[in-house]
Design a protein around this motif. Sequence first.
Motif, short mmCIF file in Angstrom:
data_model
loop_
_atom_site.label_atom_id
_atom_site.label_comp_id
_atom_site.label_asym_id
_atom_site.label_seq_id
_atom_site.Cartn_x
_atom_site.Cartn_y
_atom_site.Cartn_z
N MET A 1 0.84 -1.18 0.00
CA MET A 1 0.00 0.00 0.00
C MET A 1 0.88 1.24 0.00
O MET A 1 1.74 1.39 0.83
CB MET A 1 -0.90 -0.01 1.25
N PHE A 2 0.68 2.10 -0.97
CA PHE A 2 1.41 3.35 -1.05
C PHE A 2 0.48 4.50 -0.72
O PHE A 2 -0.70 4.46 -0.99
CB PHE A 2 2.00 3.56 -2.45
N TYR A 22 11.33 15.07 6.48
CA TYR A 22 10.57 14.28 7.46
C TYR A 22 9.93 13.06 6.81
O TYR A 22 10.01 11.95 7.31
CB TYR A 22 9.50 15.15 8.12
N MET A 23 9.29 13.25 5.66
CA MET A 23 8.57 12.16 5.01
C MET A 23 9.49 11.16 4.33
O MET A 23 9.06 10.05 4.01
CB MET A 23 7.58 12.74 3.99
N ALA A 24 10.75 11.49 4.15
CA ALA A 24 11.71 10.55 3.53
C ALA A 24 11.84 9.28 4.36
O ALA A 24 12.23 8.23 3.84
CB ALA A 24 13.06 11.23 3.36
N ARG A 25 11.50 9.33 5.64
CA ARG A 25 11.57 8.14 6.51
C ARG A 25 10.52 7.10 6.16
O ARG A 25 10.63 5.95 6.54
CB ARG A 25 11.36 8.55 7.97
N PHE A 26 9.49 7.52 5.46
CA PHE A 26 8.37 6.63 5.17
C PHE A 26 8.42 6.21 3.71
O PHE A 26 8.02 6.95 2.82
CB PHE A 26 7.04 7.33 5.48
N LYS A 28 6.71 4.30 1.93
CA LYS A 28 5.46 4.12 1.20
C LYS A 28 4.73 5.43 0.93
O LYS A 28 3.60 5.43 0.49
CB LYS A 28 4.55 3.18 1.98
N VAL A 29 5.38 6.53 1.20
CA VAL A 29 4.75 7.83 0.98
C VAL A 29 5.54 8.60 -0.06
O VAL A 29 6.76 8.68 0.01
CB VAL A 29 4.69 8.66 2.29
N ARG A 30 4.82 9.13 -1.04
CA ARG A 30 5.43 10.01 -2.04
C ARG A 30 4.77 11.37 -1.94
O ARG A 30 3.55 11.45 -1.79
CB ARG A 30 5.21 9.47 -3.46
N ILE A 31 5.54 12.40 -2.06
CA ILE A 31 4.99 13.75 -2.09
C ILE A 31 4.95 14.19 -3.55
O ILE A 31 5.94 14.13 -4.25
CB ILE A 31 5.84 14.73 -1.26
N VAL A 32 3.78 14.61 -3.97
CA VAL A 32 3.59 15.09 -5.33
C VAL A 32 3.14 16.54 -5.22
O VAL A 32 2.21 16.85 -4.50
CB VAL A 32 2.50 14.26 -6.07
N ARG A 33 3.82 17.42 -5.92
CA ARG A 33 3.50 18.84 -5.85
C ARG A 33 2.94 19.32 -7.19
O ARG A 33 3.42 18.94 -8.24
CB ARG A 33 4.74 19.64 -5.48
N THR A 34 1.95 20.16 -7.10
CA THR A 34 1.39 20.77 -8.31
C THR A 34 2.07 22.11 -8.54
O THR A 34 2.62 22.70 -7.62
CB THR A 34 -0.14 20.97 -8.16
N ARG A 35 2.03 22.58 -9.76
CA ARG A 35 2.66 23.87 -10.08
C ARG A 35 1.81 25.05 -9.62
O ARG A 35 2.30 26.13 -9.39
CB ARG A 35 2.92 23.97 -11.57
N LYS A 36 0.50 24.81 -9.56
CA LYS A 36 -0.41 25.88 -9.13
C LYS A 36 -1.57 25.23 -8.37
O LYS A 36 -1.72 24.02 -8.36
CB LYS A 36 -0.94 26.66 -10.34
N ARG A 37 -2.37 26.06 -7.74
CA ARG A 37 -3.53 25.54 -7.03
C ARG A 37 -4.46 24.86 -8.02
O ARG A 37 -4.79 25.42 -9.06
CB ARG A 37 -4.27 26.65 -6.30
N GLU A 38 -4.87 23.66 -7.69
CA GLU A 38 -5.72 22.89 -8.60
C GLU A 38 -7.12 22.64 -8.04
O GLU A 38 -8.00 22.24 -8.76
CB GLU A 38 -5.07 21.53 -8.92
N GLY A 39 -7.31 22.83 -6.76
CA GLY A 39 -8.60 22.53 -6.15
C GLY A 39 -8.69 21.09 -5.72
O GLY A 39 -7.88 20.24 -6.10
N LEU A 40 -9.68 20.80 -4.91
CA LEU A 40 -9.83 19.48 -4.29
C LEU A 40 -9.98 18.35 -5.30
O LEU A 40 -9.23 17.38 -5.27
CB LEU A 40 -11.03 19.50 -3.34
N ILE A 41 -10.92 18.47 -6.21
CA ILE A 41 -11.20 17.36 -7.12
C ILE A 41 -10.06 17.11 -8.08
O ILE A 41 -9.62 15.96 -8.26
CB ILE A 41 -12.53 17.60 -7.88
#
Length: 136
Positions: A1-2, A22-26, A28-41
């Motif tokens: 599970m990722f 901090y998250m590099a320790r986990f 199964k977790v990847r951080i994905v960043r958007t270039r601009k605000r995209e909204g929830l959906i």
Amino acid sequence: MFRVLLCLSSFPEHLKEKLEEYMARFSKVRIVRTRKREGLIRTRLLGASMARGEVLTFLDSHCEVNVNWLPPLLDQIALNHKTIVCPMIDVIDHNHFGYEAQAGDAMRGAFDWEMYYKRIPIPPELQRADPSDPFE
């Protein structure tokens, strides 16, 4: 599970390099960043498109899960892969932080035409003997 944690690159400093470190320790977790605000959906769709697991779970920042919250939901999906599950969401009392069960029977969540979220009862013809059983 990722797990995929989606972040906006213009967040405050503590959500940039410090969060990455901090998250590099986990593993199964990847951080994905958007270039601009995209909204929830759009952001959730982005996360879904990058997910590697068989089941997607979306939790908002105000959600707090407890021990064994996921197995009953996965059980229903294992029985029918077309099932969409949603737990009964307890309320955490802001005065003493105790759990309080949601008032009333199982309900569906829906938005009205003014986009207000409402809980609406499950019609009697769709109710099951066991309220935890899925319904149409």
